[in-house]
Design a protein around this motif. Sequence first.
Motif, PDB file in Angstrom:
ATOM      1  N   ILE A  74      34.153 -63.023 -11.044  1.00 15.95           N
ATOM      2  CA  ILE A  74      34.953 -62.528 -12.175  1.00 15.95           C
ATOM      3  C   ILE A  74      34.065 -62.310 -13.401  1.00 15.95           C
ATOM      4  O   ILE A  74      34.160 -61.281 -14.090  1.00 15.95           O
ATOM      5  N   GLN A  75      33.172 -63.251 -13.672  1.00 12.38           N
ATOM      6  CA  GLN A  75      32.284 -63.124 -14.835  1.00 12.38           C
ATOM      7  C   GLN A  75      31.341 -61.933 -14.675  1.00 12.38           C
ATOM      8  O   GLN A  75      31.085 -61.202 -15.652  1.00 12.38           O
ATOM      9  N   ASP A  76      30.831 -61.716 -13.476  1.00 10.51           N
ATOM     10  CA  ASP A  76      29.924 -60.601 -13.232  1.00 10.51           C
ATOM     11  C   ASP A  76      30.651 -59.273 -13.388  1.00 10.51           C
ATOM     12  O   ASP A  76      30.109 -58.319 -13.973  1.00 10.51           O
ATOM     13  N   ARG A  77      31.891 -59.199 -12.905  1.00 11.43           N
ATOM     14  CA  ARG A  77      32.674 -57.968 -13.044  1.00 11.43           C
ATOM     15  C   ARG A  77      33.005 -57.699 -14.505  1.00 11.43           C
ATOM     16  O   ARG A  77      32.968 -56.532 -14.960  1.00 11.43           O
ATOM     17  N   ALA A  78      33.265 -58.747 -15.242  1.00 10.44           N
ATOM     18  CA  ALA A  78      33.573 -58.588 -16.664  1.00 10.44           C
ATOM     19  C   ALA A  78      32.377 -58.039 -17.438  1.00 10.44           C
ATOM     20  O   ALA A  78      32.542 -57.267 -18.394  1.00 10.44           O
ATOM     21  N   GLN A  79      31.177 -58.410 -17.042  1.00  6.39           N
ATOM     22  CA  GLN A  79      29.980 -57.895 -17.701  1.00  6.39           C
ATOM     23  C   GLN A  79      29.758 -56.414 -17.408  1.00  6.39           C
ATOM     24  O   GLN A  79      29.198 -55.685 -18.234  1.00  6.39           O
ATOM     25  N   ARG A  80      30.232 -55.952 -16.259  1.00  8.19           N
ATOM     26  CA  ARG A  80      29.984 -54.582 -15.844  1.00  8.19           C
ATOM     27  C   ARG A  80      31.106 -53.622 -16.234  1.00  8.19           C
ATOM     28  O   ARG A  80      30.887 -52.407 -16.274  1.00  8.19           O
TER      29      ARG A  80
ATOM     30  N   GLU B 160      34.308 -52.903 -19.025  1.00  3.46           N
ATOM     31  CA  GLU B 160      34.916 -53.314 -20.287  1.00  3.46           C
ATOM     32  C   GLU B 160      36.412 -53.564 -20.158  1.00  3.46           C
ATOM     33  O   GLU B 160      36.945 -54.515 -20.744  1.00  3.46           O
ATOM     34  N   SER B 161      37.136 -52.726 -19.420  1.00  5.65           N
ATOM     35  CA  SER B 161      38.586 -52.926 -19.305  1.00  5.65           C
ATOM     36  C   SER B 161      38.909 -54.238 -18.602  1.00  5.65           C
ATOM     37  O   SER B 161      39.848 -54.952 -18.984  1.00  5.65           O
ATOM     38  N   PHE B 162      38.107 -54.566 -17.577  1.00  7.47           N
ATOM     39  CA  PHE B 162      38.316 -55.848 -16.894  1.00  7.47           C
ATOM     40  C   PHE B 162      37.948 -57.005 -17.818  1.00  7.47           C
ATOM     41  O   PHE B 162      38.604 -58.064 -17.806  1.00  7.47           O
ATOM     42  N   ALA B 163      36.919 -56.806 -18.635  1.00 10.69           N
ATOM     43  CA  ALA B 163      36.530 -57.848 -19.583  1.00 10.69           C
ATOM     44  C   ALA B 163      37.654 -58.117 -20.579  1.00 10.69           C
ATOM     45  O   ALA B 163      37.921 -59.277 -20.944  1.00 10.69           O
ATOM     46  N   ARG B 164      38.325 -57.051 -21.020  1.00 14.44           N
ATOM     47  CA  ARG B 164      39.442 -57.241 -21.962  1.00 14.44           C
ATOM     48  C   ARG B 164      40.589 -57.995 -21.281  1.00 14.44           C
ATOM     49  O   ARG B 164      41.243 -58.835 -21.902  1.00 14.44           O
TER      50      ARG B 164
ATOM     51  N   GLY C 162      35.329 -67.780 -21.245  1.00  8.62           N
ATOM     52  CA  GLY C 162      35.013 -66.748 -20.263  1.00  8.62           C
ATOM     53  C   GLY C 162      35.695 -66.928 -18.936  1.00  8.62           C
ATOM     54  O   GLY C 162      35.443 -66.157 -18.000  1.00  8.62           O
ATOM     55  N   ILE C 163      36.567 -67.920 -18.821  1.00  7.46           N
ATOM     56  CA  ILE C 163      37.270 -68.197 -17.558  1.00  7.46           C
ATOM     57  C   ILE C 163      38.772 -68.071 -17.809  1.00  7.46           C
ATOM     58  O   ILE C 163      39.330 -68.830 -18.612  1.00  7.46           O
ATOM     59  N   PRO C 164      39.437 -67.127 -17.153  1.00  8.59           N
ATOM     60  CA  PRO C 164      40.877 -66.956 -17.391  1.00  8.59           C
ATOM     61  C   PRO C 164      41.669 -68.177 -16.938  1.00  8.59           C
ATOM     62  O   PRO C 164      41.341 -68.794 -15.908  1.00  8.59           O
TER      63      PRO C 164
ATOM     64  N   VAL D 273      44.804 -60.970 -12.884  1.00  8.29           N
ATOM     65  CA  VAL D 273      43.339 -60.898 -12.850  1.00  8.29           C
ATOM     66  C   VAL D 273      42.849 -60.622 -11.433  1.00  8.29           C
ATOM     67  O   VAL D 273      41.974 -59.764 -11.215  1.00  8.29           O
ATOM     68  N   TYR D 274      43.412 -61.321 -10.443  1.00 11.40           N
ATOM     69  CA  TYR D 274      43.011 -61.119  -9.048  1.00 11.40           C
ATOM     70  C   TYR D 274      43.364 -59.701  -8.586  1.00 11.40           C
ATOM     71  O   TYR D 274      42.567 -59.062  -7.868  1.00 11.40           O
ATOM     72  N   ASP D 275      44.538 -59.199  -8.986  1.00 10.39           N
ATOM     73  CA  ASP D 275      44.940 -57.843  -8.582  1.00 10.39           C
ATOM     74  C   ASP D 275      43.931 -56.815  -9.089  1.00 10.39           C
ATOM     75  O   ASP D 275      43.523 -55.917  -8.345  1.00 10.39           O
ATOM     76  N   ALA D 276      43.522 -56.971 -10.330  1.00 16.23           N
ATOM     77  CA  ALA D 276      42.562 -56.024 -10.906  1.00 16.23           C
ATOM     78  C   ALA D 276      41.198 -56.157 -10.225  1.00 16.23           C
ATOM     79  O   ALA D 276      40.512 -55.150  -9.979  1.00 16.23           O
ATOM     80  N   LEU D 277      40.813 -57.366  -9.898  1.00 16.42           N
ATOM     81  CA  LEU D 277      39.517 -57.590  -9.254  1.00 16.42           C
ATOM     82  C   LEU D 277      39.492 -56.994  -7.855  1.00 16.42           C
ATOM     83  O   LEU D 277      38.525 -56.338  -7.460  1.00 16.42           O
ATOM     84  N   LEU D 278      40.567 -57.188  -7.090  1.00 16.36           N
ATOM     85  CA  LEU D 278      40.598 -56.726  -5.695  1.00 16.36           C
ATOM     86  C   LEU D 278      40.813 -55.213  -5.597  1.00 16.36           C
ATOM     87  O   LEU D 278      40.588 -54.634  -4.528  1.00 16.36           O
ATOM     88  N   SER D 279      41.234 -54.589  -6.681  1.00 17.90           N
ATOM     89  CA  SER D 279      41.381 -53.127  -6.682  1.00 17.90           C
ATOM     90  C   SER D 279      40.144 -52.442  -7.259  1.00 17.90           C
ATOM     91  O   SER D 279      40.117 -51.216  -7.387  1.00 17.90           O
TER      92      SER D 279
END
Length: 919
Positions: free
Chosen positions: A548-554, A556-560, A571-573, A580-586
């Motif tokens: 999750i942290q690595d995706r947030a760095q790459r 911006e919308s996921f970071a928000r 930095g941890i939801p 958060v999981y839905d956005a990560l898996l998509s």
Amino acid sequence: MDHQRVIDRIDETIVERPGRIILAFLLVTAVFAMGLGSVGTSAGTSQFTTGLPAEEAFTQVNEKFSPTFAADTGSTSLIQHNRNVLDRESLLNMLRAQERLQERDSLRVISTGGAARIVATQLDPTATTLDEQIDAVEGATAGEIDRAVARAAERSPQFSGLLSNDFNPESATATATIGSVSHEVPAGLSSGSGQGGTSPLTPIQEQSIFVVSTVEGSIQVFGSGVLASEFSNVILDSLLIVVPAAVIFITFFLIIAYRDLMDLLLGVVSLVMGIIWTFGFMGLAGIPFSQMLIAVPPLLLAVGIDFGIHAINRYREERAHDYSIEESMRVTTDQLIVAFFIVTGTTVIGFAANLISDLGPIRDFGVVASVGIVFTFLIFGIFLPAAKVWMDRKREKYPIPTFSQTPMGSEGSALGSVLRIGVVIANRAPAIFLILILLGTAGAGYYATGVSTSFAQEDFLPPEDNPDWVMELPEPFRPHEYTVTETTNFLEDKFDSTQSDSVTMYVEGRLEKPTALESIHRAGDDPPDTIITDDGRHADSTSIVTVIQDRAQRNESFARLVDRNDRNDNGIPDQNLGDVYDALLSSPARGQALNYMTEDRRATRVVYTVESGAEQGEITADAREMADGFRFHAVATGQTVVFQAVSDVIFMSAVESLALALLGATLFLLLVYYVLEGRATLGIANVIPIITTVSLVAATMRFAAIPFNAITATMLAITIGLGIDYSVHVTHRFADERREHDLVTALDRTVRGTGGALLGSMLTTVFGIGVLGLALFPAIGQFGILTAVSIVYSFLTSIFVLPAALVLWDRFVGYDEGAAATTGGGGPSPDLGPEPATGTPNPDVAASAEDTSLTESLLGIGSSDDGTDAAANGGATASGNGDATTADGDAESAGEDSPDETEAEPTEPTADADSTAED
């Protein structure tokens, strides 16, 4: 069932139909020979981990977090070392090596990584391909590269871990780095912890070695394919060195023991036949040949050599007194088949005790070794005597060369004088000597409790540097070049942790619970000493949190999205985790996320990096301590944890197989001696030297810093199986001699008649099995040395300790008064004493025995002033120099007093009823 009738039938068949027996055994050999082509091989550590609960858990974790329909992937490591692997030239060498590997379609490269790529990205963030990154490095100045290294160390948490522990971010220097190349490979990669002798990565990495060699600089290819190849090669290389050496040593000592060309030929043919039967059985039974089974041929040779030398030597004793071929062989087989049966039974019990192990290769060893010993009994108990009868009959008809036919340890030899030292001690102070031995045994046993246990890849691989003479051997004996041990030692020395230095936490629970990610992250705070940490005393780990942290760095919308659901700004939801999981898996990070979280969001795994030089036991204990700190249900697993589980099983196998072998052998001996001699307690005396030998072997392991490992775990049970061979021969011969002679004479004839054969057997076996010390990997070498040591201990205790135990047994249990004058099953026996022993009791000694106190009898010191021994089963006197003579007096004085009587009434050998010519 009357066992003597069975033995008599075997005796008669051997003597009357030797040709049929030879033909039958050759036909069976041909049948087993057909199975030799079906013998497969099994190598590596994976064979030991299969089936263990810890291994099954680790496999399930890996399978659960792998995509269902995705192709298998494997990784190759590129280990680069130089004065500074972060200068321009070294960075370009690594990038060019990865590029050339990627250009080879046959290598099926899907991705590459490493410190060089991270530095190139810092130089040019738009450079995404290897070609673009090479251009970026080529166009940069030394100062720009140094600044890029500093930024990489600050921004990328992975960067420092890819560099050696001497990395200095200020000067931008490091002496080693690890690059990675991922391949798509055919199905077949193991998801378990161990490594076998085959891998689909082997041809890929062998080709990679050639490709990388075209690049300048020092870059080494390393991976599971290289490891599997070396696991496979080490078995053949070890056999090519060990087998010829064993043949040379065994042949040399057999020549000394047999001293006759035809007898030597019969012994060698019998040994080869036993090996063919055993390996043929393996092929027919589908049992693969593994590193564990390298020890089986020397063990079978050890027992076969002993049986062969005893059979030939015993037969020669009878022939030396001018008995016919038939009479001599009847007496030999009548005695030795029983002894061989006892040895076979106890040896099988010792080997079969390994069947209770949870480790498959150790169970296979127990099966193959036990079956091989039974085959050895049949060949040397029936085939060899029949072949000897057939051969000697041919000698009488044809001019077949005949060399020495005298038995070893015969009358008047220097060897006979040395062998009877134990008799002298037993005659003078048996109880005191035995008490001292038992105290020493207890002390050795206590010292041996400190023996360590280990299980590691290095146990199955050659050392970093083989001796020069090994590498200078001519083909085909020269071994392959081995690099794995050197490479792993380099990695442990240069890096705080490597790819294999990790533990995995398998965590189960509702991962959409608001506190789920916080609790997973918090479990890594202030970890135990073996877990590597960052600057904030938090465990270095990879998990769904780091994804999750690595995706947030790459993105911006996921970071928000993460920021909106992070109530404490760390930095941890910690709320709306489902979103958060839905956005990560998509997102493109779906594959990475599913490596650490299941799709149903009820299980996850956390991988912690551990110190490369830490002990397995410490890592496992720390990992289990961390697992207890999780709020969810967590289980510690991983290769290190599995290997520690194997170590635990090895230790339990060693202890349990020792207890079972000792108990089983003791009960077997009690039963056999009750049936054969009517005196079960004779089995207790038989076991005493074995207990001493086991304690000495275990103490030697600790003294020599040899741990229990996958191979040496069987050592103590094997010591019982092999060592009891020596004591059985002495005890059984003593029982036969004691029926006809007084105590001391029986002991004297036993150690000089049997001791010579035992010495020849011991020397041949020690050098024959000791050549395992030449094997290319440590575990087998240690096994060979320990086995040789155990055989030496067994011989010494049987010759020098067992006589004292037999004296005490004879005094307090023993045979009935006058047993020495009765006939027994021993048949004609050679006279090994200075004068014929009549076994007539000495009335003076018998009378004095009535006045001997119990204490004096126990301590063996009840002697009169003139040197007469006061043993209750007397009949021998001790001269001033400690030599025992028969009850009829010293040979010289007897001859001076009545020479006519001595010449007129020679002692005739007592013939056994079952050994007469009428049979």
